[in-house]
Design a protein around this motif. Sequence first.
Motif, short mmCIF file in Angstrom:
data_model
loop_
_atom_site.label_atom_id
_atom_site.label_comp_id
_atom_site.label_asym_id
_atom_site.label_seq_id
_atom_site.Cartn_x
_atom_site.Cartn_y
_atom_site.Cartn_z
N ILE A 108 6.91 20.90 44.31
CA ILE A 108 7.93 20.87 43.24
C ILE A 108 7.87 19.53 42.49
O ILE A 108 7.87 19.50 41.26
CB ILE A 108 9.34 21.10 43.85
CG1 ILE A 108 9.46 22.55 44.31
CG2 ILE A 108 10.43 20.79 42.82
CD1 ILE A 108 10.67 22.83 45.17
N ILE A 109 7.76 18.42 43.26
CA ILE A 109 7.71 17.10 42.61
C ILE A 109 6.50 17.02 41.66
O ILE A 109 6.60 16.58 40.52
CB ILE A 109 7.67 15.96 43.66
CG1 ILE A 109 9.02 15.88 44.36
CG2 ILE A 109 7.31 14.62 43.02
CD1 ILE A 109 9.06 14.96 45.56
N TRP A 110 5.34 17.47 42.17
CA TRP A 110 4.13 17.43 41.34
C TRP A 110 4.29 18.30 40.09
O TRP A 110 3.94 17.88 38.98
CB TRP A 110 2.91 17.88 42.16
CG TRP A 110 1.71 18.14 41.27
CD1 TRP A 110 1.16 19.33 40.97
CD2 TRP A 110 0.95 17.17 40.53
NE1 TRP A 110 0.12 19.20 40.11
CE2 TRP A 110 -0.03 17.86 39.82
CE3 TRP A 110 1.03 15.78 40.41
CZ2 TRP A 110 -0.95 17.24 39.00
CZ3 TRP A 110 0.11 15.14 39.58
CH2 TRP A 110 -0.87 15.87 38.90
N THR A 111 4.84 19.50 40.26
CA THR A 111 5.00 20.42 39.12
C THR A 111 5.90 19.79 38.06
O THR A 111 5.56 19.78 36.87
CB THR A 111 5.60 21.76 39.59
OG1 THR A 111 4.80 22.25 40.67
CG2 THR A 111 5.62 22.79 38.47
N VAL A 112 7.03 19.24 38.53
CA VAL A 112 7.97 18.62 37.58
C VAL A 112 7.30 17.43 36.90
O VAL A 112 7.38 17.28 35.67
CB VAL A 112 9.27 18.18 38.31
CG1 VAL A 112 10.15 17.33 37.40
CG2 VAL A 112 10.04 19.40 38.80
N PHE A 113 6.60 16.61 37.70
CA PHE A 113 5.95 15.43 37.13
C PHE A 113 4.89 15.84 36.10
O PHE A 113 4.84 15.30 35.00
CB PHE A 113 5.29 14.62 38.26
CG PHE A 113 4.37 13.53 37.76
CD1 PHE A 113 4.90 12.35 37.24
CD2 PHE A 113 2.99 13.70 37.77
CE1 PHE A 113 4.06 11.36 36.76
CE2 PHE A 113 2.15 12.71 37.29
CZ PHE A 113 2.69 11.53 36.79
N PHE A 114 4.08 16.83 36.45
CA PHE A 114 2.97 17.22 35.57
C PHE A 114 3.49 17.85 34.29
O PHE A 114 3.00 17.53 33.19
CB PHE A 114 2.01 18.18 36.30
CG PHE A 114 0.76 18.44 35.52
CD1 PHE A 114 -0.23 17.46 35.41
CD2 PHE A 114 0.55 19.66 34.88
CE1 PHE A 114 -1.38 17.70 34.68
CE2 PHE A 114 -0.61 19.89 34.16
CZ PHE A 114 -1.58 18.91 34.06
N ILE A 115 4.50 18.73 34.44
CA ILE A 115 5.08 19.35 33.23
C ILE A 115 5.72 18.26 32.35
O ILE A 115 5.54 18.25 31.13
CB ILE A 115 6.09 20.46 33.60
CG1 ILE A 115 5.33 21.64 34.20
CG2 ILE A 115 6.89 20.92 32.37
CD1 ILE A 115 6.21 22.74 34.78
N GLY A 116 6.40 17.33 33.00
CA GLY A 116 7.03 16.21 32.26
C GLY A 116 5.98 15.41 31.50
O GLY A 116 6.18 15.05 30.33
N LEU A 117 4.86 15.17 32.18
CA LEU A 117 3.76 14.41 31.56
C LEU A 117 3.22 15.15 30.32
O LEU A 117 2.98 14.54 29.28
CB LEU A 117 2.64 14.23 32.59
CG LEU A 117 1.57 13.19 32.29
CD1 LEU A 117 2.16 11.78 32.36
CD2 LEU A 117 0.42 13.32 33.28
N CYS A 118 3.06 16.47 30.48
CA CYS A 118 2.55 17.27 29.35
C CYS A 118 3.54 17.27 28.20
O CYS A 118 3.14 17.12 27.03
CB CYS A 118 2.29 18.72 29.80
SG CYS A 118 0.93 18.86 30.95
N VAL A 119 4.82 17.41 28.51
CA VAL A 119 5.85 17.43 27.46
C VAL A 119 5.89 16.07 26.76
O VAL A 119 5.93 15.99 25.53
CB VAL A 119 7.24 17.81 28.05
CG1 VAL A 119 8.34 17.61 27.02
CG2 VAL A 119 7.22 19.25 28.54
N PHE A 120 5.82 15.00 27.57
CA PHE A 120 5.81 13.66 26.99
C PHE A 120 4.59 13.50 26.07
O PHE A 120 4.70 12.99 24.95
CB PHE A 120 5.78 12.61 28.10
CG PHE A 120 5.56 11.21 27.59
CD1 PHE A 120 6.60 10.50 26.99
CD2 PHE A 120 4.31 10.60 27.67
CE1 PHE A 120 6.40 9.23 26.49
CE2 PHE A 120 4.10 9.34 27.18
CZ PHE A 120 5.15 8.64 26.59
N GLY A 121 3.43 13.93 26.56
CA GLY A 121 2.19 13.85 25.77
C GLY A 121 2.32 14.61 24.47
O GLY A 121 1.88 14.15 23.41
#
Lengths: 180, 199
Positions: free
Chosen positions: B154-167
């Motif tokens: 869950i942490i990885w998914t949230v982090f990765f999606i957040g990173l993509c949204v930020f990008g």
Amino acid sequence: MTASEYKTASREQIFTDAIRDNEKQILSVCRYYFGNNAEAQDVRQEVLLKVWLNISSFRGESQLKTWITRITVNTCLTCLAKSNRDFALFIRPGSLEAADIIDEEYDETRKEEMLQLFSDFTRSLNPFDKTLVALYLEEVPYIEIAQVTGLTEANARTRISRIKAQIQNNWRKRYEDKQQ
Amino acid sequence: MKTSNSNSGNYFPENKEDNEVLDPARLIELFRKIEKKQTVTKRIVAICNLVLFIIYVAIASNQTGKIAAGYHLCGLGFVAGAVYLYLRYRPLPSSAYTLPIMDYLRKTEKRLRYFTGVDYLILIPILVTIGIGGGLILTDRLLHYTDRQGLITIIWTVFFIGLCVFGFFAGRKNWRRDNGSIHEAIKQTLVKMNGDGSL
């Protein structure tokens, strides 16, 4: 040549065909943008080079004349961009077409004045409209003007009509102002 | 239409009655400059992606199981990203010169868009591939320290999606600065010239 003949014809054949039939019009269109001087000749040379370089991409989907006119217009616009200046359309000194646009019952003695008005007016047009006027003066049919610019035929017709109405209004205003 | 970027500026003829229409000649020059800039950026990012692909595949060859699959998936994502960049930002062919001005404008407008529908269709699977690959590597590594695999995922998914949204948003801000005004100018011109309000 038909579309199928273009597919089988050699590059040299198509080019020779293209230049033989359209060389006069290429120079004529260039002169609207650059006047009757060496620059127009230089641009004409560049058009011929571009025709030669791109002739293999010609598939005969439009008329060869239309395709060449399109390259001519694009080359003229690009060359103008390089020189980074505004331009008015250069009208031949003896041109009756420009005067015809302004007033069908024009007075021969006022032709110079009309041409001056026309020149001033075209300077204020955007480059698309200048191109439309140049092609109109060159007596290119509306359907071909549409193919050259990518506008619809109806749209090209409407824009040219509007431009004509504008210049006629300008002329009338000027005439009325002088009378008062 | 003033921004701080060199590509920005007034694309419309000055002091004209019909000044909503841009100068196609100036646009062609500007678009060529943008194309050159995009080509340089594309090459740098594509080379980085290819280097990462080589590194990840090399690491994967020394691993087994989920972690090897993770590295392979990441490598695949990077190489797919490089191919996508190459295709997305390849210069318009020289034959584009023979196009009608309006068709050329339509092509440049499409090229200058931040993301098109097709981009989403290609990018989302690439990001999902990298995300799954990264997730496999991370969970496998972290399972040495904890057994809470669900939480790590869950942490990885949230982090990765957040990173993509930020990008996405950071990229859009850059795009607006670099190409936003010229893109808007082309759109306005197309609408104006078409007369019917359509692009």
